[in-house]
Motif scaffolding. Structure first.
Motif, PDB file in Angstrom:
ATOM      1  N   ARG A   1      -1.289 -11.945 -15.113  1.00 38.03           N
ATOM      2  CA  ARG A   1       0.112 -11.997 -14.686  1.00 38.03           C
ATOM      3  C   ARG A   1       0.725 -10.616 -14.511  1.00 38.03           C
ATOM      4  N   LEU A   2      -0.044  -9.578 -14.705  1.00 36.32           N
ATOM      5  CA  LEU A   2       0.472  -8.228 -14.524  1.00 36.32           C
ATOM      6  C   LEU A   2       0.615  -7.954 -13.023  1.00 36.32           C
ATOM      7  N   ALA A   3       1.822  -7.672 -12.581  1.00 43.57           N
ATOM      8  CA  ALA A   3       2.105  -7.432 -11.161  1.00 43.57           C
ATOM      9  C   ALA A   3       1.926  -5.956 -10.835  1.00 43.57           C
ATOM     10  N   VAL A   4       1.097  -5.663  -9.857  1.00 40.68           N
ATOM     11  CA  VAL A   4       0.804  -4.286  -9.444  1.00 40.68           C
ATOM     12  C   VAL A   4       1.435  -4.024  -8.080  1.00 40.68           C
ATOM     13  N   GLY A   5       2.108  -2.900  -7.953  1.00 44.45           N
ATOM     14  CA  GLY A   5       2.715  -2.570  -6.666  1.00 44.45           C
ATOM     15  C   GLY A   5       3.077  -1.102  -6.585  1.00 44.45           C
ATOM     16  N   PHE A   6       3.968  -0.785  -5.666  1.00 46.32           N
ATOM     17  CA  PHE A   6       4.455   0.587  -5.506  1.00 46.32           C
ATOM     18  C   PHE A   6       5.889   0.516  -5.015  1.00 46.32           C
ATOM     19  N   ASN A   7       6.555   1.654  -5.001  1.00 45.60           N
ATOM     20  CA  ASN A   7       7.929   1.672  -4.510  1.00 45.60           C
ATOM     21  C   ASN A   7       8.094   2.729  -3.430  1.00 45.60           C
ATOM     22  N   ALA A   8       9.256   2.730  -2.810  1.00 43.34           N
ATOM     23  CA  ALA A   8       9.587   3.714  -1.782  1.00 43.34           C
ATOM     24  C   ALA A   8      11.107   3.769  -1.655  1.00 43.34           C
ATOM     25  N   VAL A   9      11.573   4.758  -0.945  1.00 40.75           N
ATOM     26  CA  VAL A   9      13.001   4.864  -0.645  1.00 40.75           C
ATOM     27  C   VAL A   9      13.230   4.461   0.809  1.00 40.75           C
ATOM     28  N   PRO A  10      14.426   4.022   1.155  1.00 42.95           N
ATOM     29  CA  PRO A  10      14.704   3.696   2.556  1.00 42.95           C
ATOM     30  C   PRO A  10      14.551   4.927   3.445  1.00 42.95           C
ATOM     31  N   SER A  11      14.080   4.701   4.636  1.00 43.96           N
ATOM     32  CA  SER A  11      13.959   5.779   5.616  1.00 43.96           C
ATOM     33  C   SER A  11      14.903   5.501   6.777  1.00 43.96           C
ATOM     34  N   PHE A  12      15.610   6.535   7.180  1.00 42.86           N
ATOM     35  CA  PHE A  12      16.521   6.402   8.316  1.00 42.86           C
ATOM     36  C   PHE A  12      16.038   7.225   9.506  1.00 42.86           C
ATOM     37  N   ASP A  13      14.772   7.648   9.437  1.00 41.97           N
ATOM     38  CA  ASP A  13      14.186   8.476  10.490  1.00 41.97           C
ATOM     39  C   ASP A  13      13.212   7.626  11.303  1.00 41.97           C
ATOM     40  N   PRO A  14      13.511   7.330  12.557  1.00 46.20           N
ATOM     41  CA  PRO A  14      12.607   6.494  13.354  1.00 46.20           C
ATOM     42  C   PRO A  14      11.243   7.135  13.580  1.00 46.20           C
ATOM     43  N   ALA A  15      11.152   8.453  13.368  1.00 42.19           N
ATOM     44  CA  ALA A  15       9.875   9.137  13.546  1.00 42.19           C
ATOM     45  C   ALA A  15       9.057   9.206  12.261  1.00 42.19           C
ATOM     46  N   ASP A  16       9.549   8.610  11.193  1.00 41.07           N
ATOM     47  CA  ASP A  16       8.841   8.618   9.913  1.00 41.07           C
ATOM     48  C   ASP A  16       7.488   7.925  10.061  1.00 41.07           C
ATOM     49  N   THR A  17       6.409   8.590   9.641  1.00 43.31           N
ATOM     50  CA  THR A  17       5.069   8.013   9.796  1.00 43.31           C
ATOM     51  C   THR A  17       4.496   7.468   8.494  1.00 43.31           C
ATOM     52  N   PHE A  18       5.265   7.490   7.410  1.00 45.64           N
ATOM     53  CA  PHE A  18       4.701   7.063   6.124  1.00 45.64           C
ATOM     54  C   PHE A  18       4.103   5.667   6.200  1.00 45.64           C
ATOM     55  N   TRP A  19       4.841   4.722   6.762  1.00 43.30           N
ATOM     56  CA  TRP A  19       4.389   3.337   6.729  1.00 43.30           C
ATOM     57  C   TRP A  19       3.201   3.107   7.660  1.00 43.30           C
ATOM     58  N   SER A  20       3.208   3.720   8.817  1.00 42.04           N
ATOM     59  CA  SER A  20       2.045   3.574   9.704  1.00 42.04           C
ATOM     60  C   SER A  20       0.822   4.271   9.112  1.00 42.04           C
ATOM     61  N   ASP A  21       1.028   5.432   8.461  1.00 41.98           N
ATOM     62  CA  ASP A  21      -0.085   6.118   7.804  1.00 41.98           C
ATOM     63  C   ASP A  21      -0.645   5.257   6.665  1.00 41.98           C
ATOM     64  N   LEU A  22       0.235   4.623   5.915  1.00 45.05           N
ATOM     65  CA  LEU A  22      -0.214   3.729   4.854  1.00 45.05           C
ATOM     66  C   LEU A  22      -1.012   2.572   5.441  1.00 45.05           C
ATOM     67  N   GLY A  23      -0.533   2.029   6.552  1.00 45.20           N
ATOM     68  CA  GLY A  23      -1.242   0.921   7.186  1.00 45.20           C
ATOM     69  C   GLY A  23      -2.646   1.287   7.607  1.00 45.20           C
ATOM     70  N   GLU A  24      -2.849   2.531   8.014  1.00 45.28           N
ATOM     71  CA  GLU A  24      -4.187   2.971   8.417  1.00 45.28           C
ATOM     72  C   GLU A  24      -5.124   3.093   7.217  1.00 45.28           C
ATOM     73  N   LEU A  25      -4.583   3.483   6.063  1.00 43.06           N
ATOM     74  CA  LEU A  25      -5.412   3.639   4.864  1.00 43.06           C
ATOM     75  C   LEU A  25      -5.630   2.327   4.126  1.00 43.06           C
TER      76      LEU A  25
END
Length: 314
Positions: free
Chosen positions: A149-173
């Motif tokens: 029942r231990l829930a594993v995850g991660f957090n992030a802050v909101p991004s207001f930059d349409p050019a932010d690549t964090f999420w697409s980079d994460l998707g590739e990994l």
């Protein structure tokens, strides 16, 4: 769907210049009494704590002492090794799960990995690889130890930059093992703190941030709507021009707005930051985030949050 509340119980916190230590040391007895009162009759209440790979200390000190009476830890493992290496990090993650898993409800891998700003993890080299590998390692170890029942995850802050690549980079990994291991994604946000929001637009701002995080950003990493969201850090400081009465109003409006979004956006938890001020007489925003003053006397928002937990826990 369950909805759980929690709080960071310390006075120590990060600021824009590093780590801000409380002017009065933690008093475990007073912290425990406050946690007990906030929890009320809720079956579960989470105690947020931070442990760094680069520094084996905890914030707050000895958080396990508060994980009693139906309370469990919401434990953050911070990746702070500037060398960017991963072998020791993964050993640290696995050791922590083995040692602490019986009192941890939520295990967060990395702290704000999409924010490239010291002292958070987004400023550390190879943080995305540490995030992906850490989530997989934590889940594998939890299952091997019987902590189903231990829930594993991660957090992030909101991004207001349409050019932010964090999420697409994460998707590739992120491979299939990562997506199978991922139990939740958290969001840290502080509306009307670092960017002013008119009082009559606060609820709209909360809805926009949480909805945008769910529908605009998570899909870029291949994270679907069935993966729960948690509000990991949210607060509103008092101080000059920021009254204690207004803090109570903000807590009420933000928590109720999040609760209204819970079913639609699969939001399963909310944690307030923080229990008490680091320095009630200090300058700036960061010393004043507490529901209590630095001497543990209560601000009006303490009772507001206590009543919300009693009403909305399920």
């Amino acid at each position: 769907m369950t909805f759980t509340f929690g709080i960071y119980p310390g006075g120590l916190l990060g600021s824009d210049t590093g780590v801000l230590a409380p002017v009065r040391p933690d008093d475990p007895a007073l912290i425990t009494a406050a946690l007990r009162e906030l929890q009320g009759g809720a079956a579960e209440f989470l105690v947020r704590a931070y442990r760094s790979y680069a520094d084996p200390g905890h914030a707050p000190d000895r958080p396990e002492q508060y994980a009693v009476e139906g309370r469990k830890l919401d434990l953050v493992l911070q990746y702070r090794d500037r060398s960017g290496e991963s072998a020791g990090w993964l050993d640290f993650v696995r050791r922590t799960v083995r040692a602490e898993g019986h009192r941890v409800a939520v295990l967060q891998i990395c702290e704000e990995p999409n924010l490239d700003l010291p002292p958070v993890d987004g400023s550390i080299p190879n943080v995305l690889r540490a995030l992906v590998a850490g989530v997989i390692a934590a889940k594998e170890e939890a299952l091997a130890c019987g902590f189903d029942r231990l829930a594993v995850g991660f957090n992030a802050v909101p991004s207001f930059d349409p050019a932010d690549t964090f999420w697409s980079d994460l998707g590739e990994l992120a491979d299939e093992r990562f997506h199978r291991a991922l139990d939740y994604v958290g969001v840290d946000f502080f509306p009307d703190v670092f960017r002013p929001v008119p009082a009559d637009r606060l609820a709209d701002a909360v809805r926009a941030v949480v909805t945008g995080f769910r529908r605009d950003w998570l899909p870029r990493a291949g994270i679907g709507p069935a993966v729960p969201l948690r509000i990991c850090e949210n607060g509103w400081p008092t101080g000059p021009g920021r009254s204690e009465a207004r803090q109570a109003e903000v807590v009420e409006e933000v928590v109720r707005t999040v609760a209204e979004l819970a079913a639609e956006l699969t939001v399963t938890g909310y944690a307030f930051f923080a229990l008490r001020d680091a320095d009630s007489a200090g300058a700036g925003l960061f010393p004043h985030f507490g529901l209590l003053r630095d001497d543990y006397s209560r601000k009006p928002a303490f009772d507001t949050y206590r009543k919300l937990v009693a009403e909305l826990s399920c």
